[in-house]
Write a protein that holds these residues in place. Sequence first.
Motif, mmCIF file in Angstrom:
data_model
loop_
_atom_site.group_PDB
_atom_site.id
_atom_site.type_symbol
_atom_site.label_atom_id
_atom_site.label_comp_id
_atom_site.label_asym_id
_atom_site.label_seq_id
_atom_site.Cartn_x
_atom_site.Cartn_y
_atom_site.Cartn_z
ATOM 1 N N PRO A 30 4.937 -8.580 -3.209
ATOM 2 C CA PRO A 30 4.213 -9.682 -2.594
ATOM 3 C C PRO A 30 2.833 -9.835 -3.222
ATOM 4 N N GLY A 31 2.297 -11.027 -3.194
ATOM 5 C CA GLY A 31 1.010 -11.297 -3.823
ATOM 6 C C GLY A 31 -0.114 -10.462 -3.266
ATOM 7 N N ARG A 32 -0.057 -10.146 -1.980
ATOM 8 C CA ARG A 32 -1.138 -9.365 -1.398
ATOM 9 C C ARG A 32 -1.195 -7.969 -1.996
ATOM 10 N N ASP A 33 -0.136 -7.527 -2.624
ATOM 11 C CA ASP A 33 -0.123 -6.196 -3.229
ATOM 12 C C ASP A 33 -0.635 -6.196 -4.654
ATOM 13 N N THR A 34 -0.875 -7.369 -5.224
ATOM 14 C CA THR A 34 -1.301 -7.415 -6.611
ATOM 15 C C THR A 34 -2.677 -8.035 -6.794
ATOM 16 N N LEU A 35 -3.170 -8.720 -5.791
ATOM 17 C CA LEU A 35 -4.452 -9.419 -5.893
ATOM 18 C C LEU A 35 -5.228 -9.211 -4.596
ATOM 19 N N ILE A 36 -6.408 -8.593 -4.709
ATOM 20 C CA ILE A 36 -7.210 -8.283 -3.520
ATOM 21 C C ILE A 36 -8.625 -8.810 -3.729
ATOM 22 N N PHE A 37 -9.163 -9.434 -2.694
ATOM 23 C CA PHE A 37 -10.547 -9.899 -2.672
ATOM 24 C C PHE A 37 -11.234 -9.175 -1.539
ATOM 25 N N GLU A 38 -12.209 -8.359 -1.873
ATOM 26 C CA GLU A 38 -12.875 -7.575 -0.839
ATOM 27 C C GLU A 38 -14.348 -7.435 -1.189
ATOM 28 N N ASP A 39 -15.199 -7.786 -0.232
ATOM 29 C CA ASP A 39 -16.643 -7.793 -0.441
ATOM 30 C C ASP A 39 -16.940 -8.646 -1.679
ATOM 31 N N ASN A 40 -17.607 -8.092 -2.664
ATOM 32 C CA ASN A 40 -17.898 -8.843 -3.890
ATOM 33 C C ASN A 40 -16.980 -8.414 -5.040
ATOM 34 N N TRP A 41 -15.811 -7.872 -4.719
ATOM 35 C CA TRP A 41 -14.873 -7.391 -5.736
ATOM 36 C C TRP A 41 -13.581 -8.199 -5.724
ATOM 37 N N ILE A 42 -13.039 -8.407 -6.919
ATOM 38 C CA ILE A 42 -11.687 -8.944 -7.070
ATOM 39 C C ILE A 42 -10.897 -7.902 -7.846
ATOM 40 N N LEU A 43 -9.734 -7.552 -7.335
ATOM 41 C CA LEU A 43 -8.845 -6.601 -7.989
ATOM 42 C C LEU A 43 -7.528 -7.298 -8.266
ATOM 43 N N VAL A 44 -7.065 -7.215 -9.501
ATOM 44 C CA VAL A 44 -5.730 -7.689 -9.846
ATOM 45 C C VAL A 44 -5.024 -6.509 -10.511
ATOM 46 N N ALA A 45 -3.777 -6.238 -10.079
ATOM 47 C CA ALA A 45 -3.114 -5.028 -10.544
ATOM 48 C C ALA A 45 -1.612 -5.205 -10.649
ATOM 49 N N ASP A 46 -1.038 -4.478 -11.584
ATOM 50 C CA ASP A 46 0.409 -4.291 -11.693
ATOM 51 C C ASP A 46 0.583 -2.782 -11.612
ATOM 52 N N MET A 47 1.158 -2.288 -10.527
ATOM 53 C CA MET A 47 1.132 -0.845 -10.344
ATOM 54 C C MET A 47 2.223 -0.324 -9.421
ATOM 55 N N SER A 48 2.497 0.956 -9.632
ATOM 56 C CA SER A 48 3.376 1.713 -8.749
ATOM 57 C C SER A 48 2.784 3.118 -8.667
ATOM 58 N N LEU A 49 2.248 3.463 -7.499
ATOM 59 C CA LEU A 49 1.597 4.767 -7.334
ATOM 60 C C LEU A 49 2.549 5.781 -6.737
ATOM 61 N N TYR A 50 2.386 7.031 -7.174
ATOM 62 C CA TYR A 50 3.126 8.157 -6.635
ATOM 63 C C TYR A 50 2.121 9.068 -5.933
ATOM 64 N N LYS A 51 2.613 10.055 -5.204
ATOM 65 C CA LYS A 51 1.748 10.999 -4.484
ATOM 66 C C LYS A 51 0.752 10.272 -3.578
ATOM 67 N N LYS A 52 1.236 9.269 -2.862
ATOM 68 C CA LYS A 52 0.361 8.480 -1.995
ATOM 69 C C LYS A 52 -0.228 9.317 -0.861
ATOM 70 N N LYS A 53 0.579 10.199 -0.291
ATOM 71 C CA LYS A 53 0.077 11.023 0.812
ATOM 72 C C LYS A 53 -1.128 11.842 0.357
ATOM 73 N N GLU A 54 -1.032 12.436 -0.819
ATOM 74 C CA GLU A 54 -2.133 13.239 -1.341
ATOM 75 C C GLU A 54 -3.364 12.381 -1.605
ATOM 76 N N LEU A 55 -3.147 11.174 -2.122
ATOM 77 C CA LEU A 55 -4.268 10.274 -2.389
ATOM 78 C C LEU A 55 -4.941 9.864 -1.082
ATOM 79 N N ILE A 56 -4.147 9.527 -0.091
ATOM 80 C CA ILE A 56 -4.704 9.157 1.216
ATOM 81 C C ILE A 56 -5.503 10.320 1.794
ATOM 82 N N ASP A 57 -4.988 11.538 1.663
ATOM 83 C CA ASP A 57 -5.712 12.715 2.154
ATOM 84 C C ASP A 57 -7.066 12.863 1.449
#
Length: 156
Positions: free
Chosen positions: A57-84
Amino acid sequence: MPPIFGILNTTLQPVDPEMIRRMKEAAVYVKPREIFSNEIPGAFLAASAVKENPLVPGRDTLIFEDNWILVADMSLYKKKELIDELLRPEDQKTRRPEDQKTLSDASLLMMSWKKWGKDCVRHLYGDFAFVIFNTQTGDIFCGRDHLGVRPLFFTF
């Protein structure tokens, strides 16, 4: 892999509308695609996703937050560890197990960027290519996975 594309003017000058139109046209070259984009003074960033693919979905590839724009093509692993790593100890006590499933990869990347800045790539496991643009300063940061699985091409 869906393309991410854009034009960033570090001087924050407006982007040529004809160039934007041509880029959007070129992004639909394989399958019917949906373009998620944002235009602001000095920047046009977009992500393309196959219309039938509910996993991109588009919300997973393009984010506008505060004064930042992020555009990404990605698949992350070890999400639990990253969240921790991202959450403070006091936040981890209130974290629900479903939080791990509801956070998109791009949301985790944005959280990583806010915590570690350009060192965020040292904390990411997976395959990714991304661009982060500061709409106030014109600063740009590009990152990709260590093996270059997701291509990232740019020019000045």
